[in-house]
Design a protein around this motif. Structure first.
Motif, PDB file in Angstrom:
ATOM      1  N   LYS A 199       1.007  -1.093   0.104  1.00 26.15           N
ATOM      2  CA  LYS A 199       0.391   0.230   0.320  1.00 26.15           C
ATOM      3  C   LYS A 199       1.311   1.340   0.179  1.00 26.15           C
ATOM      4  O   LYS A 199       1.813   1.338   0.991  1.00 26.15           O
ATOM      5  CB  LYS A 199      -1.230  -0.489   1.296  1.00 26.15           C
ATOM      6  N   ARG A 214       3.070   7.928 -17.597  1.00 29.22           N
ATOM      7  CA  ARG A 214       1.907   6.108 -18.155  1.00 29.22           C
ATOM      8  C   ARG A 214       2.712   5.553 -18.509  1.00 29.22           C
ATOM      9  O   ARG A 214       2.976   3.883 -19.062  1.00 29.22           O
ATOM     10  CB  ARG A 214       1.095   6.714 -18.116  1.00 29.22           C
ATOM     11  N   PHE A 257       4.997  -1.321 -12.375  1.00 34.85           N
ATOM     12  CA  PHE A 257       4.575   0.379 -11.164  1.00 34.85           C
ATOM     13  C   PHE A 257       5.360   1.601 -11.113  1.00 34.85           C
ATOM     14  O   PHE A 257       6.042   1.595 -10.726  1.00 34.85           O
ATOM     15  CB  PHE A 257       3.799  -0.153  -9.991  1.00 34.85           C
ATOM     16  N   ASP A 290      -0.458   1.265 -12.122  1.00 35.90           N
ATOM     17  CA  ASP A 290      -0.267   0.416 -12.813  1.00 35.90           C
ATOM     18  C   ASP A 290       0.829   0.272 -13.902  1.00 35.90           C
ATOM     19  O   ASP A 290       0.897   1.149 -15.048  1.00 35.90           O
ATOM     20  CB  ASP A 290      -1.103  -1.215 -12.296  1.00 35.90           C
ATOM     21  N   GLU A 336      -3.123   1.754 -16.244  1.00 33.53           N
ATOM     22  CA  GLU A 336      -4.334   2.626 -15.626  1.00 33.53           C
ATOM     23  C   GLU A 336      -3.021   3.234 -13.864  1.00 33.53           C
ATOM     24  O   GLU A 336      -3.057   2.525 -13.493  1.00 33.53           O
ATOM     25  CB  GLU A 336      -4.452   1.246 -15.346  1.00 33.53           C
ATOM     26  N   LEU A 388      -4.375   4.931 -10.922  1.00 32.92           N
ATOM     27  CA  LEU A 388      -5.371   4.304  -9.627  1.00 32.92           C
ATOM     28  C   LEU A 388      -5.204   5.155  -8.706  1.00 32.92           C
ATOM     29  O   LEU A 388      -6.361   4.409  -7.463  1.00 32.92           O
ATOM     30  CB  LEU A 388      -4.028   2.926  -8.803  1.00 32.92           C
ATOM     31  N   ALA A 389      -4.343   5.933  -8.265  1.00 32.26           N
ATOM     32  CA  ALA A 389      -4.955   7.332  -8.067  1.00 32.26           C
ATOM     33  C   ALA A 389      -4.553   8.555  -8.669  1.00 32.26           C
ATOM     34  O   ALA A 389      -3.365   7.924  -9.126  1.00 32.26           O
ATOM     35  CB  ALA A 389      -4.664   7.324  -6.017  1.00 32.26           C
ATOM     36  N   GLN A 390      -5.428   9.903  -8.486  1.00 35.68           N
ATOM     37  CA  GLN A 390      -4.186  10.897  -8.964  1.00 35.68           C
ATOM     38  C   GLN A 390      -4.753  11.894  -8.115  1.00 35.68           C
ATOM     39  O   GLN A 390      -5.901  11.980  -7.803  1.00 35.68           O
ATOM     40  CB  GLN A 390      -4.428  11.032 -10.222  1.00 35.68           C
ATOM     41  N   ALA A 435      -3.070   3.814  -2.888  1.00 29.00           N
ATOM     42  CA  ALA A 435      -3.140   2.490  -3.512  1.00 29.00           C
ATOM     43  C   ALA A 435      -3.167   1.572  -3.145  1.00 29.00           C
ATOM     44  O   ALA A 435      -2.260   1.957  -2.767  1.00 29.00           O
ATOM     45  CB  ALA A 435      -3.488   3.045  -4.848  1.00 29.00           C
ATOM     46  N   LYS A 436      -3.675  -0.282  -3.511  1.00 30.68           N
ATOM     47  CA  LYS A 436      -2.864  -0.852  -3.229  1.00 30.68           C
ATOM     48  C   LYS A 436      -1.968  -1.102  -4.049  1.00 30.68           C
ATOM     49  O   LYS A 436      -2.830  -1.480  -5.426  1.00 30.68           O
ATOM     50  CB  LYS A 436      -4.268  -1.443  -2.319  1.00 30.68           C
ATOM     51  N   LEU A 437      -1.173  -1.786  -4.494  1.00 34.30           N
ATOM     52  CA  LEU A 437      -0.151  -1.836  -6.044  1.00 34.30           C
ATOM     53  C   LEU A 437      -0.589  -3.834  -5.800  1.00 34.30           C
ATOM     54  O   LEU A 437      -0.296  -4.184  -4.532  1.00 34.30           O
ATOM     55  CB  LEU A 437       1.060  -1.876  -5.782  1.00 34.30           C
ATOM     56  N   ARG A 438      -1.289  -4.462  -6.740  1.00 38.27           N
ATOM     57  CA  ARG A 438      -1.393  -5.938  -6.540  1.00 38.27           C
ATOM     58  C   ARG A 438      -0.451  -6.663  -7.683  1.00 38.27           C
ATOM     59  O   ARG A 438      -0.237  -6.410  -8.363  1.00 38.27           O
ATOM     60  CB  ARG A 438      -2.628  -6.214  -7.965  1.00 38.27           C
TER      61      ARG A 438
END
Length: 263
Positions: A2, A183, A192, A217, A221, A223-225, A238-241
């Protein structure tokens, strides 16, 4: 993993105010129990008061002591943005990374200095990449202008990192470039990108920091901005998967398909 990014409101040359703001926002950020907290570039001075040597921390000792103490206090990893550091009479734009115990895990000197603003005249450039591990996750560092050099970011990516941390002091006038480049680096390197920019008041000097911090990601994508107009600053999370990185690289294996004999 996270992540919390502190999009700090930065006041040019006001180190005491910036430090207090950082500590206040860090105390708020850790309430959501992130694994890593990330700060922007030159968060304690702004980009950048002159003569910068007057504002540079001697050998980084003061900042290292402060950030080490905070990392240990909150038991959180901290990617401490960057600060001006005076080493043997030369000033570097340096990032320090601390683990949950407050130990200095790594340091990185910005390699690409922004010559249009004269940064190359006031700072000394770093000359090596920095890769480190936080909670078993392999990470890399770049700072601001470094993101405009895809061959440099690829060199870091080839070290097998999962996450690239990118503190910045990016102006509002070129925030579209910031959004696009961050990006692109995530997509082309399938990793990431955690991009932490500051924010500043357009009435407080000529250099207006544009915000738009982002956590991106490996598909690109967002995840948060962060916003570009919240002058009080904000925290994005954001949580990184991390598992999706291997899935993406298995689907489109750009690293295997590179023509290393050509480039």
């Amino acid at each position: 993993m996270k992540i919390s990014v502190i999009q700090l409101p930065v006041f040019m040359g006001n180190r005491q105010h910036n430090l207090q703001q950082m500590e206040n926002m860090l105390a708020k950020a850790v309430t959501s129990k992130p694994d890593v907290v990330v700060l922007p570039e030159l968060w304690n001075t702004g980009f950048y008061p002159k003569p910068i040597k007057k504002f540079a921390d001697l050998d980084g000792d003061g900042i290292k002591k402060t950030m080490s103490s905070l990392a240990a206090k909150y038991m959180v990893n901290i990617v401490a943005g960057s600060v001006p550091v005076n080493r043997n009479g030369d000033v570097y734009n340096t990032s320090y990374i601390f683990n949950r115990s407050g130990e200095l895990t790594a340091a990185y000197d910005k390699v690409h200095l922004f010559s249009p603003a004269g940064e190359n005249r006031d700072f000394t450039a770093g000359n090596k990449i920095t890769v480190f591990t936080l909670d078993g996750v392999k990470c890399g560092m770049a700072i601001c202008y470094d993101v405009r050099f895809p061959e440099y970011i690829r060199k870091i990516a080839l070290e097998g990192i999962n996450v690239l941390f990118l503190p910045a002091a990016w102006p509002i006038e070129r925030v579209m470039h910031w959004d696009t480049l961050t990006r692109a680096r995530a997509i082309e390197n399938q990793l990431f990108v955690v991009a932490a920019n500051g924010i500043s008041d357009p009435d407080e000097g000529d250099f207006h920091l544009g915000g738009h911090s982002a956590i991106i990601d490996p598909w690109g994508e967002i995840l948060a901005q962060g916003s570009s107009d919240n002058l009080a600053g904000e925290i994005i999370e954001a949580k990184l998967r991390l598992g999706i990185q291997a899935q993406i690289r298995a689907t489109i294996d750009v690293f295997q398909d590179r023509k290393k004999e050509l480039y």
